[in-house]
Scaffold this active site. Structure first.
Site, PDB file in Angstrom:
ATOM      1  CB  VAL A 106      -9.000  -4.820  -4.446  1.00 39.07           C
ATOM      2  CG1 VAL A 106      -8.923  -4.884  -5.966  1.00 39.07           C
ATOM      3  CG2 VAL A 106      -8.158  -3.666  -3.891  1.00 39.07           C
ATOM      4  CB  SER A 124       7.607  -2.872  -4.746  1.00 35.17           C
ATOM      5  OG  SER A 124       8.475  -1.765  -4.584  1.00 35.17           O
ATOM      6  CE1 TYR A 159       3.871   0.463  -2.540  1.00 36.99           C
ATOM      7  CE2 TYR A 159       6.269   0.418  -2.623  1.00 36.99           C
ATOM      8  CZ  TYR A 159       5.045   0.261  -3.240  1.00 36.99           C
ATOM      9  OH  TYR A 159       4.993  -0.100  -4.561  1.00 36.99           O
ATOM     10  CE  LYS A 176       3.311  -3.003  -3.814  1.00 31.51           C
ATOM     11  NZ  LYS A 176       2.361  -3.581  -4.783  1.00 31.51           N
TER      12      LYS A 176
END
Length: 252
Positions: A54, A132, A145, A149
């Site tokens: 991706v 998330s 992270y 998200k």
């Protein structure tokens, strides 16, 4: 159930974890299914598998094009491919920030961009992004992270606004800590894996980790005709973590 009979679905990050559970569920409910993954393996259940990165636009476009041809179109896109990251803002260099955003955010952009012409031709088009709980709650040691998200959540809302008039619904799921290979690797790397697992389980009001199959069930609902009036929604599958504030159990 047969909610997806006659429909074709593509799941990124479908080689393991939530993606694989989703692909298998969609297939079991009648969909023609393909998965994209760096290492797709053999998902079984008649699911087609394509190797794609991706982070590489040409790779994504080629895989989506081939999947669309083999499936006879595309009705459902599940943007699930993603990677994790641990640490505070001090702990990851710029290169890691770029890498995580490249996969978690731009990966959705590339796959969706490639799939939109196929989705526009569908009479039931749905995109579900895997977001998330980290997008909406402050979690320790998850700065990078969480930032990625949070971008996925905002991107989901923007995509929903852009494409609803074209008949394409866009939503996302917000899993809590799920029992996936990535979490397994985090636990394996901990000084005390059992204590770390217990701490993660205790953080969620239900007292356990979310399963990949539970997240897959939420994704399938959002992608199904049953959710035809649902767009721009984030569905939490987090054991109550986002909305509940339970009192501690009294000591005995």
């Amino acid at each position: 159930m047969s909610r997806f009979v006659g429909l074709a679905a593509l799941v990124t990050g479908g080689g393991s974890g939530i993606g694989l559970a989703t692909a298998r569920l969609l297939a079991s409910e009648g969909a023609r299914v393909a998965v994209l993954d760096l290492r797709p393996g053999e998902p079984g259940d008649g699911i087609r598998a394509y190797a794609a990165d991706v982070r590489d636009d040409a790779s994504v476009r080629a895989a989506v094009r081939q999947a669309g041809e083999d499936l006879g179109g595309l009705d459902v896109l599940v943007n699930n491919a993603g990677i994790g990251a641990a640490g505070t803002v001090e702990d990851n260099p710029d290169e890691e920030w770029h890498r995580v955003f490249d996969v978690n955010v731009l990966g959705i952009v590339r796959t969706t961009r490639a799939a939109l012409p196929l989705l526009r031709a569908s009479r039931h088009a749905a995109i579900v992004n895997t977001c998330s709980i980290a997008a909406t709650a402050g979690l320790p040691q998850r700065a990078l992270y969480s930032a990625s998200k949070g971008a996925v959540y905002s991107l989901t809302l923007a995509m929903a606004a852009d494409h609803l008039a074209e008949g394409i619904r866009v939503t996302c799921v917000n899993p809590g800590t799920a029992d996936t290979p990535w979490v397994g690797r985090l636990l394996d790397a901990a000084d005390d894996p059992e204590a770390e697992r217990a701490a993660l389980e205790a953080r969620q009001p239900m007292g356990r980790l979310v399963t990949a199959e539970e997240v897959a069930a939420a994704i399938a609902y959002l992608a199904s005709p049953q959710a035809g009036a649902t767009a721009g929604t984030a569905l939490a599958v987090d054991g109550g973590m986002a909305g509940l504030r339970l009192r501690p159990s009294p000591r005995t």
